[in-house]
Design an enzyme around this catalytic site. Structure first.
Site, mmCIF file in Angstrom:
data_model
loop_
_atom_site.group_PDB
_atom_site.id
_atom_site.type_symbol
_atom_site.label_atom_id
_atom_site.label_comp_id
_atom_site.label_asym_id
_atom_site.label_seq_id
_atom_site.Cartn_x
_atom_site.Cartn_y
_atom_site.Cartn_z
ATOM 1 N N HIS A 79 -48.088 64.182 82.363
ATOM 2 C CA HIS A 79 -46.997 63.967 81.395
ATOM 3 C C HIS A 79 -47.261 62.702 80.541
ATOM 4 C CE1 HIS A 79 -42.481 64.985 80.656
ATOM 5 N NE2 HIS A 79 -43.063 64.570 79.547
ATOM 6 N N GLU A 107 -42.194 68.469 88.952
ATOM 7 C CA GLU A 107 -42.964 67.342 88.427
ATOM 8 C C GLU A 107 -42.578 66.059 89.158
ATOM 9 O OE1 GLU A 107 -43.711 67.304 84.149
ATOM 10 O OE2 GLU A 107 -43.183 65.186 84.185
ATOM 11 N N ARG A 163 -41.583 70.787 78.950
ATOM 12 C CA ARG A 163 -41.014 70.520 80.266
ATOM 13 C C ARG A 163 -41.553 71.563 81.239
ATOM 14 N NH1 ARG A 163 -40.023 66.277 78.537
ATOM 15 N NH2 ARG A 163 -38.064 65.145 78.404
HETATM 16 C C1 DGY Z 1 -39.945 63.114 75.943
HETATM 17 O O1 DGY Z 1 -39.702 62.110 75.263
HETATM 18 O O2 DGY Z 1 -39.091 63.958 76.182
HETATM 19 C C2 DGY Z 1 -41.328 63.266 76.423
HETATM 20 O O3 DGY Z 1 -41.462 64.304 77.324
HETATM 21 C C3 DGY Z 1 -41.845 61.978 77.001
HETATM 22 O O4 DGY Z 1 -43.237 62.034 76.975
#
Ligand code: DGY
Length: 320
Positions: free
Chosen positions: A283, A264, A235
């Site tokens: 992402h 983001e 993240r």
């Molecule tokens: C998640 O599932 O948390 C991922 O970041 C998605 O790509």
């Protein structure tokens, strides 16, 4: 129920067949106002990581809301205590995206270590004039040390790739010891400070919470080797963008590979996007056919079980 985006048919078809679903059709996320309006009277919500789910949303939905099924393994977009206080169950989609996300971490690590952005930009700009004996010189991988921050499923899958493929020594920082990782990749648990000091590559796989928020700040980058590569596929909130920018410009670290940004998406004038030693992907760690189908299918199963009052196949359990 409200489904906050079109998701792969592997999940969407089942939701539509079995429920009275209002599916948001726009590729852009619904605004806050739209969410507050759409959830009114809903018994279930299928959310994405871009949709904030908090007390205001739960109250707008009303007392009939039984489940929020997040199509992601991470659920930092959901205020879990607000949900649990109201008896709302939360589902997530672990497991199915492990391999895809670990592949992305290694992809970014390789790209950043080997100056790939700089090289590709040079070629695209029609600047490739010569074989450069002194140009585009990156970092070696063989026998180096990978520091994994957050040794869960994805952290371990990343460590396995680097340990088996490049003979890397694995060190990790984690709230708890991970005997499985210690056994499978001979991983050694260290404090974060020791990990930063010893690692040639640092790959972040922890979830975003109060203790990991902006944990990679100026002092963390300063503690890393000047040849180190920083990779974040978890993240964006885990790193401070300005501090990462400064560390990359000053040469405090060698390069970075990011699949997530803070904020983001980044603003169009974010200076990090201009740095040749920073590779940024939008992402897409879980963006493979099987991972996204698996996520959609689990998210649908969680949603349907939740509205029926059954146990969710993958439920986020309240911590004590
Ligand atoms: C998640 O599932 O948390 C991922 O970041 C998605 O790509």
């Amino acid at each position: 129920m409200f489904v906050a985006r079109r998701i792969p048919a592997a999940g969407l078809d089942r939701v539509i067949a079995e429920c009275d679903a209002d599916v948001w059709q726009d590729p852009m996320p619904p605004s806050r106002e739209v969410i507050l309006d759409k959830v009114r009277g809903c018994d279930g919500i299928l959310s994405l990581l871009t949709d904030t789910m908090d007390a205001a949303v739960f109250d707008a939905a009303g007392p009939g809301l039984k489940v929020v099924s997040n199509m992601a393994v991470g659920y930092n977009n959901i205020n879990t205590s607000d949900a649990f206080d109201r008896g709302i169950r939360i589902g997530n989609t672990p497991g199915v995206l492990t391999e895809a996300t670990a592949d992305m971490a290694v992809t970014l690590l390789l790209a950043a270590a080997r100056c790939l952005r700089e090289g590709i930009e040079n070629v695209s700009a029609r600047q490739w004039k010569n074989w450069e004996p002194l140009g585009f010189i990156g970092q070696d991988l063989g026998g180096k040390t990978i520091g994994i921050v957050g040794m869960g499923r994805i952290g371990l899958a990343t460590a396995e790739r680097l340990h088996r493929g490049w003979g890397m020594k694995v060190v990790y920082a984690s709230r708890t010891a991970k005997p499985d990782a210690e056994h499978r990749v001979s991983a050694v648990r260290l404090s974060l400070d020791a990990l930063l000091e010893q690692s040639d590559f640092v790959s972040v796989h922890t979830d975003l919470n109060e203790s990991t928020l902006e944990m990679f700040d100026a002092s963390a980058f300063k503690a890393m080797k000047s040849t180190a590569v920083f990779v974040n596929t978890s993240r964006g909130g885990i790193h401070v963008s300005e501090d990462l920018h400064d560390a990359l410009v000053s040469g405090e670290i060698f390069a970075a590979g990011l699949d997530v940004t803070n904020p983001e998406p980044p603003s169009s004038d974010d200076p990090l996007l201009d740095l040749p030693n920073c590779v940024v992907a939008p992402h897409i760690g879980s963006a493979t056919v099987s991972a996204r189908n698996g996520m959609a299918s689990i998210a649908a199963a969680n949603l349907i079980a939740g509205v029926r009052g059954e146990n969710l196949p993958h439920e986020v359990i309240p911590e004590n």
